[in-house]
Write an enzyme that holds these catalytic residues in place. Structure first.
Site, PDB file in Angstrom:
ATOM      1  N   LYS A 128      86.895   2.223  69.400  1.00 51.53           N
ATOM      2  CA  LYS A 128      86.702   2.965  70.739  1.00 51.53           C
ATOM      3  C   LYS A 128      87.892   3.678  71.342  1.00 51.53           C
ATOM      4  O   LYS A 128      88.825   3.484  70.861  1.00 51.53           O
ATOM      5  CB  LYS A 128      86.127   1.737  71.718  1.00 51.53           C
ATOM      6  N   TYR A 164      73.871   3.335  73.404  1.00 50.67           N
ATOM      7  CA  TYR A 164      73.998   2.030  74.240  1.00 50.67           C
ATOM      8  C   TYR A 164      72.535   1.812  75.025  1.00 50.67           C
ATOM      9  O   TYR A 164      72.538   1.130  76.019  1.00 50.67           O
ATOM     10  CB  TYR A 164      75.143   2.212  75.254  1.00 50.67           C
ATOM     11  N   PHE A 202      76.575  -2.933  83.929  1.00 59.62           N
ATOM     12  CA  PHE A 202      77.847  -2.354  83.395  1.00 59.62           C
ATOM     13  C   PHE A 202      77.451  -1.116  82.757  1.00 59.62           C
ATOM     14  O   PHE A 202      78.351  -0.307  81.941  1.00 59.62           O
ATOM     15  CB  PHE A 202      78.666  -3.154  82.700  1.00 59.62           C
ATOM     16  N   ARG A 208      81.311  -8.266  61.738  1.00 60.40           N
ATOM     17  CA  ARG A 208      81.035  -8.859  63.201  1.00 60.40           C
ATOM     18  C   ARG A 208      82.072 -10.145  63.160  1.00 60.40           C
ATOM     19  O   ARG A 208      82.711 -10.432  64.231  1.00 60.40           O
ATOM     20  CB  ARG A 208      79.796  -9.224  63.475  1.00 60.40           C
ATOM     21  N   THR A 268      82.641 -10.430  71.378  1.00 65.94           N
ATOM     22  CA  THR A 268      82.350  -9.382  72.404  1.00 65.94           C
ATOM     23  C   THR A 268      83.535  -9.369  73.172  1.00 65.94           C
ATOM     24  O   THR A 268      84.095  -8.556  73.683  1.00 65.94           O
ATOM     25  CB  THR A 268      81.148  -9.225  72.718  1.00 65.94           C
ATOM     26  N   ARG A 309      89.579  -8.087  67.827  1.00 67.18           N
ATOM     27  CA  ARG A 309      89.611  -8.427  69.418  1.00 67.18           C
ATOM     28  C   ARG A 309      90.510  -9.535  69.713  1.00 67.18           C
ATOM     29  O   ARG A 309      91.270  -9.560  70.706  1.00 67.18           O
ATOM     30  CB  ARG A 309      88.010  -8.631  69.632  1.00 67.18           C
ATOM     31  N   ASN A 365      87.216  -3.240  74.579  1.00 69.26           N
ATOM     32  CA  ASN A 365      87.387  -4.543  73.389  1.00 69.26           C
ATOM     33  C   ASN A 365      87.581  -3.698  72.069  1.00 69.26           C
ATOM     34  O   ASN A 365      87.349  -4.114  70.929  1.00 69.26           O
ATOM     35  CB  ASN A 365      86.289  -5.478  73.365  1.00 69.26           C
ATOM     36  N   HIS A 411      83.328  -1.326  68.157  1.00 66.66           N
ATOM     37  CA  HIS A 411      81.712  -1.494  68.169  1.00 66.66           C
ATOM     38  C   HIS A 411      81.427  -1.597  66.737  1.00 66.66           C
ATOM     39  O   HIS A 411      81.943  -1.087  65.728  1.00 66.66           O
ATOM     40  CB  HIS A 411      81.265  -0.303  68.761  1.00 66.66           C
ATOM     41  N   GLU A 416      72.016   3.264  64.183  1.00 61.90           N
ATOM     42  CA  GLU A 416      73.281   3.935  64.643  1.00 61.90           C
ATOM     43  C   GLU A 416      74.083   4.527  63.641  1.00 61.90           C
ATOM     44  O   GLU A 416      74.631   5.878  63.985  1.00 61.90           O
ATOM     45  CB  GLU A 416      74.150   2.853  65.045  1.00 61.90           C
TER      46      GLU A 416
HETATM   47  P1  CMP Z   1      79.751  -3.329  72.194  1.00 60.14           P
HETATM   48  O1  CMP Z   1      79.678  -4.208  71.068  1.00 60.14           O
HETATM   49  O2  CMP Z   1      80.310  -2.023  71.808  1.00 60.14           O
HETATM   50  O3  CMP Z   1      78.328  -3.274  73.011  1.00 60.14           O
HETATM   51  C1  CMP Z   1      78.309  -3.486  74.205  1.00 60.14           C
HETATM   52  C2  CMP Z   1      79.365  -3.289  74.932  1.00 60.14           C
HETATM   53  O4  CMP Z   1      79.245  -3.814  76.369  1.00 60.14           O
HETATM   54  C3  CMP Z   1      80.398  -4.495  74.405  1.00 60.14           C
HETATM   55  O5  CMP Z   1      80.705  -3.979  73.172  1.00 60.14           O
HETATM   56  C4  CMP Z   1      81.216  -4.452  75.565  1.00 60.14           C
HETATM   57  O6  CMP Z   1      82.335  -3.773  75.477  1.00 60.14           O
HETATM   58  C5  CMP Z   1      80.376  -4.093  76.758  1.00 60.14           C
HETATM   59  N1  CMP Z   1      80.390  -5.287  77.597  1.00 60.14           N
HETATM   60  C6  CMP Z   1      79.627  -6.260  77.692  1.00 60.14           C
HETATM   61  N2  CMP Z   1      79.696  -6.993  78.896  1.00 60.14           N
HETATM   62  C7  CMP Z   1      80.269  -6.239  79.753  1.00 60.14           C
HETATM   63  C8  CMP Z   1      80.545  -6.157  80.967  1.00 60.14           C
HETATM   64  N3  CMP Z   1      80.369  -7.302  81.794  1.00 60.14           N
HETATM   65  N4  CMP Z   1      81.321  -5.252  81.548  1.00 60.14           N
HETATM   66  C9  CMP Z   1      81.710  -4.063  81.046  1.00 60.14           C
HETATM   67  N5  CMP Z   1      81.390  -4.131  79.732  1.00 60.14           N
HETATM   68  C10 CMP Z   1      80.731  -4.992  79.112  1.00 60.14           C
END
Ligand code: CMP
Length: 143
Positions: free
Chosen positions: A9, A49, A57, A85, A91, A102, A112, A115, A126
């Site tokens: 990211k 997404y 969010f 993963r 996450t 992470r 984070n 992805h 994807e």
């Molecule tokens: P990702 O695996 O890219 O898929 C969805 C993303 O949503 C996840 O990683 C996080 O980076 C993001 N995410 C999840 N929960 C929150 C939150 N509460 N606020 C902001 N981003 C979030």
């Protein structure tokens, strides 16, 4: 052979973590079959997404993923979807173990670092969103 979609990211790219992240998956024994540095459009971010559209969010997520270049990748190997993963860690970096990507590099859930596809269905979807078939290579039986 199983394939997954992984993406460094904007925070990971800006912190010069592409090399470290690629190295972890190479060392593990997976093969990089596609990769590109790119700027994600608003449209692609919303498609990627899409499952989070109703989350509070969602706007923040789209703004962040389009805020700078990302490094999109396709990796191949045995059980690569679930193992990647595990290597990424939970996450929410508050819960990701040291030794995971992470766990080692991230503090907040929004930023984070990486992805990764969460299922075979997500991986197919994807990979198809980010790569054309001709952008992916095949190594043959070299290993
Ligand atoms: P990702 O695996 O890219 O898929 C969805 C993303 O949503 C996840 O990683 C996080 O980076 C993001 N995410 C999840 N929960 C929150 C939150 N509460 N606020 C902001 N981003 C979030």
């Amino acid at each position: 052979m199983e394939r997954t979609f992984l993406m460094v990211k904007p925070d990971g790219v800006q912190r010069n973590l592409i090399g470290d992240i690629v190295s972890r998956f190479e060392s593990k024994g997976y093969q990089l079959v596609g990769g590109k540095l790119m700027q994600i459009s608003q449209e692609l971010a919303e498609q990627h997404y899409g499952e989070h559209k109703e989350r509070p969010f969602f706007g923040e997520l789209v703004d962040f993923i389009t805020s700078g270049p990302v490094f999109a990748m396709v990796w191949e190997g045995e059980n690569v979807i679930s193992t990647a993963r595990l290597m990424m860690g939970a996450t929410n970096p508050k819960e990701s173990a040291p030794g995971t990507i992470r766990g080692d590099f991230a503090v907040t859930v929004g930023k984070n670092i990486i992805h990764g596809s969460d299922s075979p269905e997500s991986a197919v979807r994807e990979i198809g969103l980010f790569f054309k078939e001709e952008e992916l290579v095949s190594y043959g039986k070299t290993i």
